[in-house]
Scaffold this motif. Structure first.
Motif, PDB file in Angstrom:
ATOM      1  N   ARG A   1       9.930   4.879   7.469  1.00 38.22           N
ATOM      2  CA  ARG A   1      10.165   5.919   8.469  1.00 38.22           C
ATOM      3  C   ARG A   1       8.856   6.366   9.121  1.00 38.22           C
ATOM      4  NH1 ARG A   1      13.380  11.484   7.135  1.00 38.22           N
ATOM      5  NH2 ARG A   1      11.762  11.600   5.522  1.00 38.22           N
ATOM      6  N   ALA A   2       7.802   6.531   8.333  1.00 31.81           N
ATOM      7  CA  ALA A   2       6.520   6.963   8.894  1.00 31.81           C
ATOM      8  C   ALA A   2       5.966   5.925   9.864  1.00 31.81           C
ATOM      9  CB  ALA A   2       5.517   7.219   7.766  1.00 31.81           C
ATOM     10  N   ARG A   3       6.106   4.648   9.523  1.00 34.32           N
ATOM     11  CA  ARG A   3       5.631   3.595  10.415  1.00 34.32           C
ATOM     12  C   ARG A   3       6.441   3.591  11.715  1.00 34.32           C
ATOM     13  NH1 ARG A   3       2.522  -0.661   7.887  1.00 34.32           N
ATOM     14  NH2 ARG A   3       3.317  -2.050   9.511  1.00 34.32           N
ATOM     15  N   GLN A   4       7.757   3.791  11.606  1.00 35.60           N
ATOM     16  CA  GLN A   4       8.595   3.878  12.795  1.00 35.60           C
ATOM     17  C   GLN A   4       8.173   5.057  13.667  1.00 35.60           C
ATOM     18  OE1 GLN A   4      10.028   0.873  13.030  1.00 35.60           O
ATOM     19  NE2 GLN A   4      12.049   1.711  13.444  1.00 35.60           N
ATOM     20  N   ALA A   5       7.898   6.185  13.027  1.00 32.46           N
ATOM     21  CA  ALA A   5       7.473   7.373  13.765  1.00 32.46           C
ATOM     22  C   ALA A   5       6.168   7.106  14.515  1.00 32.46           C
ATOM     23  CB  ALA A   5       7.303   8.554  12.811  1.00 32.46           C
TER      24      ALA A   5
ATOM     25  N   SER B   1       3.989  13.444   6.729  1.00 27.36           N
ATOM     26  CA  SER B   1       4.334  12.043   6.533  1.00 27.36           C
ATOM     27  C   SER B   1       3.344  11.123   7.242  1.00 27.36           C
ATOM     28  CB  SER B   1       5.757  11.789   7.043  1.00 27.36           C
ATOM     29  OG  SER B   1       6.102  10.426   6.941  1.00 27.36           O
ATOM     30  N   LEU B   2       3.028  11.450   8.496  1.00 28.13           N
ATOM     31  CA  LEU B   2       2.081  10.630   9.251  1.00 28.13           C
ATOM     32  C   LEU B   2       0.708  10.616   8.586  1.00 28.13           C
ATOM     33  CD1 LEU B   2       2.917  11.648  12.941  1.00 28.13           C
ATOM     34  CD2 LEU B   2       3.425   9.462  11.823  1.00 28.13           C
ATOM     35  N   LYS B   3       0.261  11.767   8.133  1.00 27.04           N
ATOM     36  CA  LYS B   3      -1.068  11.844   7.518  1.00 27.04           C
ATOM     37  C   LYS B   3      -1.113  11.029   6.232  1.00 27.04           C
ATOM     38  CE  LYS B   3      -5.236  13.518   7.750  1.00 27.04           C
ATOM     39  NZ  LYS B   3      -6.115  13.155   8.869  1.00 27.04           N
ATOM     40  N   ARG B   4      -0.059  11.097   5.439  1.00 24.54           N
ATOM     41  CA  ARG B   4      -0.051  10.395   4.159  1.00 24.54           C
ATOM     42  C   ARG B   4       0.083   8.886   4.331  1.00 24.54           C
ATOM     43  NH1 ARG B   4       3.934  11.503  -1.087  1.00 24.54           N
ATOM     44  NH2 ARG B   4       3.167   9.751  -2.332  1.00 24.54           N
ATOM     45  N   TYR B   5       1.011   8.464   5.181  1.00 23.37           N
ATOM     46  CA  TYR B   5       1.331   7.044   5.241  1.00 23.37           C
ATOM     47  C   TYR B   5       0.642   6.281   6.381  1.00 23.37           C
ATOM     48  CZ  TYR B   5       5.011   8.406   1.987  1.00 23.37           C
ATOM     49  OH  TYR B   5       5.695   8.904   0.908  1.00 23.37           O
TER      50      TYR B   5
ATOM     51  N   GLU C   1       0.850  -1.186   0.000  1.00 25.03           N
ATOM     52  CA  GLU C   1       0.000   0.000   0.000  1.00 25.03           C
ATOM     53  C   GLU C   1       0.888   1.240   0.000  1.00 25.03           C
ATOM     54  OE1 GLU C   1      -3.216   0.232  -0.183  1.00 25.03           O
ATOM     55  OE2 GLU C   1      -3.866  -1.836   0.119  1.00 25.03           O
ATOM     56  N   ALA C   2       0.752   2.098  -1.003  1.00 21.56           N
ATOM     57  CA  ALA C   2       1.615   3.265  -1.134  1.00 21.56           C
ATOM     58  C   ALA C   2       1.239   4.402  -0.205  1.00 21.56           C
ATOM     59  CB  ALA C   2       1.590   3.760  -2.580  1.00 21.56           C
ATOM     60  N   GLN C   3       0.028   4.371   0.340  1.00 16.00           N
ATOM     61  CA  GLN C   3      -0.406   5.396   1.282  1.00 16.00           C
ATOM     62  C   GLN C   3      -1.538   4.848   2.143  1.00 16.00           C
ATOM     63  OE1 GLN C   3      -1.546   8.591  -1.320  1.00 16.00           O
ATOM     64  NE2 GLN C   3      -3.564   7.751  -1.734  1.00 16.00           N
ATOM     65  N   ALA C   4      -1.831   5.528   3.222  1.00 20.22           N
ATOM     66  CA  ALA C   4      -2.900   5.071   4.104  1.00 20.22           C
ATOM     67  C   ALA C   4      -4.250   5.222   3.413  1.00 20.22           C
ATOM     68  CB  ALA C   4      -2.875   5.878   5.393  1.00 20.22           C
ATOM     69  N   SER C   5      -5.173   4.342   3.771  1.00 26.73           N
ATOM     70  CA  SER C   5      -6.507   4.405   3.186  1.00 26.73           C
ATOM     71  C   SER C   5      -7.510   3.760   4.142  1.00 26.73           C
ATOM     72  CB  SER C   5      -6.541   3.665   1.837  1.00 26.73           C
ATOM     73  OG  SER C   5      -6.242   2.295   2.014  1.00 26.73           O
ATOM     74  N   ARG C   6      -8.779   4.031   3.918  1.00 26.91           N
ATOM     75  CA  ARG C   6      -9.826   3.377   4.693  1.00 26.91           C
ATOM     76  C   ARG C   6     -10.127   2.025   4.066  1.00 26.91           C
ATOM     77  NH1 ARG C   6     -10.233   5.199   9.497  1.00 26.91           N
ATOM     78  NH2 ARG C   6     -12.412   4.468   9.629  1.00 26.91           N
ATOM     79  N   ALA C   7     -10.333   1.031   4.893  1.00 26.97           N
ATOM     80  CA  ALA C   7     -10.579  -0.314   4.384  1.00 26.97           C
ATOM     81  C   ALA C   7     -11.706  -0.973   5.182  1.00 26.97           C
ATOM     82  CB  ALA C   7      -9.315  -1.161   4.491  1.00 26.97           C
ATOM     83  N   PRO C   8     -12.606  -1.692   4.513  1.00 29.82           N
ATOM     84  CA  PRO C   8     -13.682  -2.377   5.229  1.00 29.82           C
ATOM     85  C   PRO C   8     -13.145  -3.555   6.039  1.00 29.82           C
ATOM     86  CG  PRO C   8     -13.700  -2.986   2.920  1.00 29.82           C
ATOM     87  CD  PRO C   8     -12.676  -1.906   3.056  1.00 29.82           C
TER      88      PRO C   8
ATOM     89  N   THR D   1      -2.811  11.834  12.894  1.00 29.28           N
ATOM     90  CA  THR D   1      -1.944  12.881  13.399  1.00 29.28           C
ATOM     91  C   THR D   1      -1.203  12.336  14.621  1.00 29.28           C
ATOM     92  OG1 THR D   1      -3.597  13.746  14.931  1.00 29.28           O
ATOM     93  CG2 THR D   1      -3.614  14.625  12.671  1.00 29.28           C
ATOM     94  N   ALA D   2      -0.171  13.066  15.051  1.00 33.30           N
ATOM     95  CA  ALA D   2       0.563  12.651  16.247  1.00 33.30           C
ATOM     96  C   ALA D   2      -0.366  12.606  17.462  1.00 33.30           C
ATOM     97  CB  ALA D   2       1.733  13.596  16.498  1.00 33.30           C
ATOM     98  N   THR D   3      -1.285  13.564  17.570  1.00 35.75           N
ATOM     99  CA  THR D   3      -2.230  13.588  18.686  1.00 35.75           C
ATOM    100  C   THR D   3      -3.134  12.363  18.673  1.00 35.75           C
ATOM    101  OG1 THR D   3      -2.233  16.015  18.709  1.00 35.75           O
ATOM    102  CG2 THR D   3      -4.087  14.900  19.771  1.00 35.75           C
ATOM    103  N   GLN D   4      -3.618  11.984  17.499  1.00 33.62           N
ATOM    104  CA  GLN D   4      -4.483  10.805  17.392  1.00 33.62           C
ATOM    105  C   GLN D   4      -3.727   9.524  17.730  1.00 33.62           C
ATOM    106  OE1 GLN D   4      -5.652  11.554  13.310  1.00 33.62           O
ATOM    107  NE2 GLN D   4      -7.701  12.221  13.917  1.00 33.62           N
ATOM    108  N   LEU D   5      -2.462   9.460  17.367  1.00 31.78           N
ATOM    109  CA  LEU D   5      -1.663   8.278  17.692  1.00 31.78           C
ATOM    110  C   LEU D   5      -1.385   8.191  19.189  1.00 31.78           C
ATOM    111  CD1 LEU D   5       0.865   8.441  14.725  1.00 31.78           C
ATOM    112  CD2 LEU D   5      -0.749   6.579  15.157  1.00 31.78           C
ATOM    113  N   SER D   6      -1.276   9.338  19.839  1.00 31.99           N
ATOM    114  CA  SER D   6      -1.009   9.355  21.277  1.00 31.99           C
ATOM    115  C   SER D   6      -2.219   8.908  22.081  1.00 31.99           C
ATOM    116  CB  SER D   6      -0.610  10.775  21.717  1.00 31.99           C
ATOM    117  OG  SER D   6       0.556  11.203  21.054  1.00 31.99           O
TER     118      SER D   6
END
Length: 239
Positions: free
Chosen positions: A174-178, A206-210, A56-63, A214-219
């Protein structure tokens, strides 16, 4: 309630990770960008299915099928199925026909459906029968070795084996590591410094794309809006 997930690394060079999960009360997730292709099995209400999922080249919504059980094998970078080129699967998938709870057909031969504990034996048989191959040059470069081919040839082999360029793979990695570091509580400025982002806006894009967060949502993750599998990996080696 949500998407319960368990995973483990593998000592087999053809496998990146083995995972299994169960869905309950969730119908959609954010599928995080990934450079790895996967073989996935799932069962819902007695019906079994399987598919090859591409990178997957970028994040997406999936059923997410409700009340289902999943099992997956994520293959190492450099592996491929010659009869289903990875480059054709980026952002897509290929269903495997005639799957039951116990068996499936691969290239005209019956196979037992693998499980979380015997994935390696299943993949080794795939290798012996020529269903899965590994590009040794790509694998060596990923391990830190100097390439023994030209840059143009190496890039061509990377795309053939992974469906993506080295640069795209590096950015996804890198985005996944972040995302993992932020989930573990590391402040965004420290993540920027550790992973070599220019600044916090660069990290945010980077986080939004991959990753699709957001950093806040991940926290402060929301179980009602689950992410696909994230895990710690070794630092990216190729420059």
């Amino acid at each position: 309630m949500g998407l319960e997930m368990e995973s483990r690394p593998s000592d087999l060079g053809y496998i990146e990770r083995v995972w299994r999960s169960r869905s309950e009360g969730v119908s959609e997730m954010t599928s995080v960008a990934t450079s790895h292709w996967e073989l996935v099995f799932w069962e819902r209400r007695g019906e079994a299915r399987a598919a090859v999922l591409g990178p997957e080249a970028q994040a997406s919504r999936a059923p997410v099928p409700g009340d289902a059980v999943f099992f997956g094998i994520s293959f190492a970078l450099g592996t491929s199925m010659p009869h289903i080129p990875v480059s054709r699967l980026v952002g897509g998938n290929a269903a495997i026909p005639d799957v039951t709870r116990r068996s499936l057909w691969l290239k005209g031969t019956a196979w037992h459906v693998p499980g979380f504990d015997n994935a390696e034996a299943f993949v080794l048989r795939m290798v012996r029968e020529g269903i899965v191959d590994l590009d040794p040059t790509v694998a060596a470069v990923l391990g830190g070795a100097a390439p023994d081919v030209s840059d143009r040839t190496l890039q061509r082999r990377f795309v053939a084996a992974t469906g993506q360029t080295q640069g795209a793979i590096r950015q996804i990695h890198r985005a996944r590591q972040a995302a993992v570091l932020i989930q573990e509580g590391m402040p965004a400025p420290e993540v920027v410094h550790r992973l070599g982002y220019f600044d916090q806006p660069h990290l945010a894009r980077s986080l939004k794309r991959y990753v699709g967060r957001t950093a806040t949502q991940l926290s402060s993750p929301n179980a009602a809006e689950p992410l696909s599998l994230l895990y710690k990996t070794c630092p990216w080696v190729p420059a």
